[in-house]
Design a protein around this motif. Structure first.
Motif, PDB file in Angstrom:
ATOM      1  N   PRO A  57       0.812  -1.222   0.000  1.00 56.68           N
ATOM      2  CA  PRO A  57       0.000   0.000   0.000  1.00 56.68           C
ATOM      3  C   PRO A  57       0.848   1.275   0.000  1.00 56.68           C
ATOM      4  N   PHE A  58       1.987   1.251   0.673  1.00 53.89           N
ATOM      5  CA  PHE A  58       2.866   2.422   0.697  1.00 53.89           C
ATOM      6  C   PHE A  58       3.518   2.641  -0.665  1.00 53.89           C
ATOM      7  N   ARG A  59       3.849   1.552  -1.360  1.00 54.13           N
ATOM      8  CA  ARG A  59       4.409   1.687  -2.701  1.00 54.13           C
ATOM      9  C   ARG A  59       3.390   2.273  -3.658  1.00 54.13           C
ATOM     10  N   ILE A  60       2.135   1.832  -3.540  1.00 52.13           N
ATOM     11  CA  ILE A  60       1.071   2.379  -4.386  1.00 52.13           C
ATOM     12  C   ILE A  60       0.885   3.866  -4.096  1.00 52.13           C
ATOM     13  N   TYR A  61       0.883   4.227  -2.805  1.00 46.78           N
ATOM     14  CA  TYR A  61       0.739   5.632  -2.412  1.00 46.78           C
ATOM     15  C   TYR A  61       1.857   6.485  -3.008  1.00 46.78           C
ATOM     16  N   VAL A  62       3.107   6.025  -2.896  1.00 46.47           N
ATOM     17  CA  VAL A  62       4.245   6.791  -3.401  1.00 46.47           C
ATOM     18  C   VAL A  62       4.147   6.962  -4.912  1.00 46.47           C
ATOM     19  N   ASP A  63       3.887   5.891  -5.615  1.00 42.35           N
ATOM     20  CA  ASP A  63       3.807   5.975  -7.078  1.00 42.35           C
ATOM     21  C   ASP A  63       2.648   6.855  -7.522  1.00 42.35           C
ATOM     22  N   LEU A  64       1.521   6.774  -6.799  1.00 41.56           N
ATOM     23  CA  LEU A  64       0.357   7.581  -7.151  1.00 41.56           C
ATOM     24  C   LEU A  64       0.623   9.068  -6.925  1.00 41.56           C
ATOM     25  N   ARG A  66       3.553  10.650  -6.611  1.00 43.14           N
ATOM     26  CA  ARG A  66       4.643  11.164  -7.435  1.00 43.14           C
ATOM     27  C   ARG A  66       4.239  11.304  -8.897  1.00 43.14           C
ATOM     28  N   GLY A  67       3.235  10.545  -9.306  1.00 43.35           N
ATOM     29  CA  GLY A  67       2.797  10.613 -10.694  1.00 43.35           C
ATOM     30  C   GLY A  67       1.640  11.570 -10.933  1.00 43.35           C
ATOM     31  N   LEU A 100       0.810  15.408   1.481  1.00 40.21           N
ATOM     32  CA  LEU A 100       0.771  14.120   0.781  1.00 40.21           C
ATOM     33  C   LEU A 100       1.825  14.072  -0.322  1.00 40.21           C
ATOM     34  N   PHE A 101       1.967  15.172  -1.031  1.00 32.74           N
ATOM     35  CA  PHE A 101       2.992  15.274  -2.079  1.00 32.74           C
ATOM     36  C   PHE A 101       4.385  15.115  -1.474  1.00 32.74           C
ATOM     37  N   ALA A 102       4.644  15.842  -0.378  1.00 33.27           N
ATOM     38  CA  ALA A 102       5.960  15.789   0.257  1.00 33.27           C
ATOM     39  C   ALA A 102       6.225  14.413   0.861  1.00 33.27           C
ATOM     40  N   GLY A 103       5.204  13.815   1.489  1.00 31.15           N
ATOM     41  CA  GLY A 103       5.381  12.515   2.118  1.00 31.15           C
ATOM     42  C   GLY A 103       5.837  11.456   1.137  1.00 31.15           C
ATOM     43  N   ALA A 104       5.281  11.483  -0.069  1.00 26.87           N
ATOM     44  CA  ALA A 104       5.674  10.502  -1.078  1.00 26.87           C
ATOM     45  C   ALA A 104       7.116  10.706  -1.528  1.00 26.87           C
ATOM     46  N   HIS A 105       7.492  11.947  -1.795  1.00 24.89           N
ATOM     47  CA  HIS A 105       8.847  12.213  -2.272  1.00 24.89           C
ATOM     48  C   HIS A 105       9.886  11.978  -1.177  1.00 24.89           C
ATOM     49  N   ILE A 106       9.591  12.425   0.041  1.00 26.19           N
ATOM     50  CA  ILE A 106      10.528  12.218   1.144  1.00 26.19           C
ATOM     51  C   ILE A 106      10.616  10.737   1.496  1.00 26.19           C
ATOM     52  N   GLY A 107       9.494  10.025   1.429  1.00 29.45           N
ATOM     53  CA  GLY A 107       9.521   8.589   1.676  1.00 29.45           C
ATOM     54  C   GLY A 107      10.414   7.860   0.690  1.00 29.45           C
ATOM     55  N   GLU A 108      10.350   8.245  -0.565  1.00 22.50           N
ATOM     56  CA  GLU A 108      11.165   7.586  -1.584  1.00 22.50           C
ATOM     57  C   GLU A 108      12.651   7.911  -1.412  1.00 22.50           C
TER      58      GLU A 108
END
Length: 220
Positions: A57-64, A66-67, A100-108
């Motif tokens: 689920p975290f991978r889906i969140y990050v890809d979603l 960031r895209g 949400l935008f920052a969380g995905a990029h910082i998570g990656e």
């Protein structure tokens, strides 16, 4: 000279509106960076160390995230909560979208920094009896921070610039206040340049803060 004097006069008249917009931009940016960083830390740990089913689920969140363009995230954060019965102000929706935008990029970028640490250091920590939380605190996180700090600063700069898009949902940040002032005095170039300078000041301040933290960490 007369044009410059006229600009200064209009700037003085609009000083309170510009100051309010500037401070709201700073507040939104700081809140988004803080919440996004906290979320990103959780995401990075899950992507790196969680089992596959929990990691998915975290991978889906990050890809979603960031895209998806930031503007689309802002509009979605503003309109979708109302559909499901949540009442968010425009400012709250903006902070949610940017976080949400920052969380995905910082998570990656956190995942990349953690995975770059040699596995032998983890094994060495376990061999001396360190639990996983202590391993994170004393071995993994300090090294990951050094690697992740420069791209974290870039993400913060992107958030500050992205906050200007919140004018589309009526947040009274710097850009919207500037547009309202231009609508009254028609000094388009002068006030857009002035707003650009204010954004530049905030970005430089964040960059200097990040470099200061980086120097302190390197000195340890």
């Amino acid at each position: 000279m007369e044009l410059f004097d006229s600009f200064l006069q209009q700037l003085w008249i609009a000083r309170e509106a510009l100051w309010h917009g500037f401070m709201l931009t700073v507040g939104i940016s700081v809140a988004s960076i803080v919440f996004g960083t906290l979320l990103g830390c959780v995401v990075a740990l899950q992507l790196t160390y969680a089992p596959l089913l929990l990691r998915l689920p975290f991978r889906i969140y990050v890809d979603l995230m960031r895209g998806t363009p930031v503007l689309v995230l802002i509009l979605a954060s503003f309109y979708i909560p109302a559909v499901i019965g949540l009442s968010l102000s425009a400012t709250e929706a903006g902070i949610l979208a940017l976080s949400l935008f920052a969380g995905a990029h910082i998570g990656e970028l956190g995942r990349g920094a953690l995975q770059a640490i040699p596995p032998g250091q983890i094994e060495a920590g376990r061999s001396i009896g360190l639990t996983f939380p202590k391993l994170l605190a004393y071995v993994l996180v300090p090294q990951a921070l050094r690697a992740a700090l420069p791209p974290w600063i870039n993400t913060g700069v992107e958030l500050i610039k992205g906050s200007s898009l919140l004018s589309i949902i009526g947040v009274g940040e710097l850009l919207l206040k500037t547009q309202e002032i231009i609508g009254r005095n028609f000094m388009t170039i002068e006030f857009y340049v002035f707003a650009g300078v204010l954004y530049l000041i905030v970005n430089i301040a964040l960059d200097q803060f990040g470099k200061s933290v980086e120097r302190r960490m390197s000195a340890r």
